[in-house]
Design a protein around this motif. Structure first.
Motif, short mmCIF file in Angstrom:
data_model
loop_
_atom_site.label_atom_id
_atom_site.label_comp_id
_atom_site.label_asym_id
_atom_site.label_seq_id
_atom_site.Cartn_x
_atom_site.Cartn_y
_atom_site.Cartn_z
N PRO A 178 8.56 49.07 70.66
CA PRO A 178 9.21 50.27 71.17
C PRO A 178 10.22 49.92 72.27
O PRO A 178 10.03 48.95 73.01
CB PRO A 178 8.05 51.10 71.74
CG PRO A 178 6.93 50.17 71.88
CD PRO A 178 7.13 49.02 70.93
N ALA A 179 11.29 50.68 72.36
CA ALA A 179 12.32 50.43 73.38
C ALA A 179 11.78 50.75 74.75
O ALA A 179 10.87 51.56 74.90
CB ALA A 179 13.54 51.29 73.08
N PRO A 180 12.34 50.09 75.79
CA PRO A 180 11.91 50.37 77.17
C PRO A 180 11.92 51.87 77.48
O PRO A 180 10.99 52.38 78.12
CB PRO A 180 12.94 49.62 78.00
CG PRO A 180 13.38 48.50 77.13
CD PRO A 180 13.33 49.01 75.73
N THR A 181 12.93 52.57 77.01
CA THR A 181 13.00 54.01 77.30
C THR A 181 11.82 54.76 76.67
O THR A 181 11.26 55.67 77.27
CB THR A 181 14.31 54.60 76.78
OG1 THR A 181 14.52 54.16 75.43
CG2 THR A 181 15.48 54.18 77.65
N GLN A 182 11.44 54.32 75.46
CA GLN A 182 10.29 54.96 74.79
C GLN A 182 9.00 54.72 75.57
O GLN A 182 8.14 55.60 75.69
CB GLN A 182 10.11 54.36 73.38
CG GLN A 182 11.01 54.96 72.32
CD GLN A 182 10.79 54.23 71.01
OE1 GLN A 182 11.25 53.10 70.87
NE2 GLN A 182 10.11 54.86 70.09
#
Lengths: 255, 256
Positions: A41-45
């Motif tokens: 998952p992306a850091p923002t997620q």
């Protein structure tokens, strides 16, 4: 003050820059689907999962922190005591050292279930597992520091009529501090590993518990949150040991 | 000035067990007397047991045979200067110099400052050893060795490993300090010039086993000046010692 901030920024900017690069690349890889966001998952997620999930992060972090701190504290007491015993008596060294080594060559993961069976499925077992991983480097470091002493200093004190006890706390103990703290720094990282392993094997709360349960629910993002928190926790604990060392050993600062 | 012998070694021998199990004779039949107010140097090749003799005088080792007799005063105190300073790196200069007073339970802090001033380290009291140069570290160890006003000062190759210029400065300072305080001392060294410069008598030793082969009296006045190192009596004395150590005998390597 402002000058200090500037000097710090000037010196440490590579750390911030590399972190920024890693985060940007990570975000890019995840968002463009090079690696599926289910797997990475992306850091923002991860941040949004941290904010919006109904998990009580604080109480779970405190559970793990408690296991680490209690286990590590016991490891420090036992480790230093064993080190003193070993350094004082060659007989004790021969009798005790083999078991200390055996406790380390046995994979902790392998004996974890057995420890739960013996000590019960509660916090005691988890503390013991933390202790088991973290005490060894403390023993080794402290023994080295207590025995690897400038012989001339011992001659000096003896020639002035000092006995073993005086030599111990005037020379051996302060001499052992830098080595002891090498052991403590390794030990505290081991303690975090121990707590997570213990929770993997059996637990109903804690960050390690969250990782296993979220993975069985195929909620990888949640386990990533737990991993990020664990990372911060580990860094803070390591930093605390490092800071304690610096405060106790001002002579190492001036170099 | 001379009030008699402070230390007398009578026919002292000492051997060690080596790692391979053989007995190694460190020193054999050593006899000499150390009078109050004099400095005696032991000069010889490495392995002639010089440091062993110091350790026996300090009471750290017992001779196998013979006797080390020390004057029975209320306090027979040892001051020790080691080859490599041997400071406690966790203590500041001040607290390093204080060590002997601490161990002996003497509560005279003014002596610490006096010694620090005497070795020229005023202003460095709060520094740690690793902040000091090698030469300054030696100065700390000199101050530490004298702070408790020892009966005998033992110097075990005190300036080995110091660069030549610093070494000569340190030797002169030590000379003045020893002279000023009227210190009685034993100097162990393999540096012939150092022995002649600092000592009143030089005992020349040979190795395997370590024995005293010659005693050389230094023909210089008790109060010495650096310039004497360049003058005839000094050089002649050094030459005599070198001769006893067989350093002036030609040695040609066999080529065939």
């Amino acid at each position: 003050m402002r000058k200090n901030v500037w000097a710090f920024a000037k010196k440490e900017w590579p750390v911030a820059a590399s972190l920024a690069i890693v985060l940007v690349v990570w975000q890019f890889i995840s968002q463009t689907g090079i690696v599926r966001s289910f797997l990475l998952p992306a850091p923002t997620q991860i941040i949004s999962a941290f904010q919006h999930s109904r998990v009580d992060w604080l109480s779970n972090t405190l559970v793990t922190l408690n296991e680490i701190l209690v286990g590590f504290a016991v490891a420090v007491v036992i480790g230093i005591s064993l080190a003193i015993l070993i350094s004082l008596s060659p007989l004790a060294r021969k009798m005790v050292m083999p078991y200390i080594v055996v406790s380390q060559v046995l994979p902790t993961v392998a004996i974890a279930p057995i420890i739960y069976i013996i000590l019960g499925f509660d916090n005691t077992s988890r503390v013991v597992l933390v202790l088991l991983i973290s005490f060894f480097p403390i023993v080794l470091g402290t023994v080295t520091g207590l025995t690897d002493v400038d012989q001339n200093l011992i001659y000096l004190l003896k020639s002035l009529g000092a006995g073993k006890v005086k030599i111990f706390y005037k020379v051996r103990l302060p001499n052992s501090l830098p080595h002891m703290f090498v052991g403590l720094r390794i030990g505290i990282t081991g303690a975090t590993i121990g707590a997570v392993i213990a929770e993997f094997v059996s637990s109903n709360s804690g960050l390690g518990f969250l990782i296993t349960t979220s993975l069985t629910n195929f909620d990888t993002t949640l386990s990533y949150v737990a991993i990020v928190i664990l990372t911060f926790l580990g860094l803070v604990l390591y930093g605390a040991v490092e800071l304690t060392g610096r405060l106790l050993m001002p002579w190492l600062r001036s170099r | 000035m001379k009030l008699g012998a402070l230390v007398t070694l009578k026919d002292v021998s000492k051997s060690y067990q080596s790692i391979t199990g053989d007995r190694i004779q460190a020193v054999k039949n050593i006899s000499f007397q150390l009078d109050e107010g004099e400095v005696v140097a032991l000069v010889g090749p490495s392995g002639c047991g010089k440091s062993t003799i110091l350790r026996m005088i300090a009471g750290l080792e017992k001779p196998d045979s013979g006797a080390v007799e020390e004057v029975r005063s209320e306090r027979f105190l040892i001051g020790y200067i080691f080859q490599d300073s041997s400071l406690m790196r966790w203590r500041t200069v001040y607290n390093n110099v204080k060590v002997p007073l601490e161990i002996l339970g003497i509560n005279k802090p003014e002596r610490v400052q006096k010694m620090i001033d005497m070795v020229g380290l005023s202003g460095f009291e709060k520094q740690y050893p690793n902040e000091l140069s090698g030469g300054m570290q030696r100065r700390v160890s000199i101050a530490r060795a004298l702070v408790h006003e020892p009966t005998v000062l033992l110097m075990d190759e005190p300036f080995t490993g110091v660069d030549e210029i610093t070494k000569e400065l340190l030797q002169t300072d030590l000379l003045y300090i020893i002279g000023g305080l009227g210190v009685t001392g034993v100097l162990v060294t393999h540096d012939v010039e150092e022995a002649v410069y600092l000592a009143d008598r030089v005992l020349v030793m040979s190795a395997h086993p370590g024995t005293i082969i010659e005693e050389v009296r230094v023909p210089l006045p008790k109060t010495r000046e650096p310039v004497m190192r360049t003058q005839e009596p000094f050089n002649l004395c050094c030459k005599e010692i070198r001769d006893k150590l067989h350093l002036l005998t030609p040695r040609r390597p066999e080529t065939r």
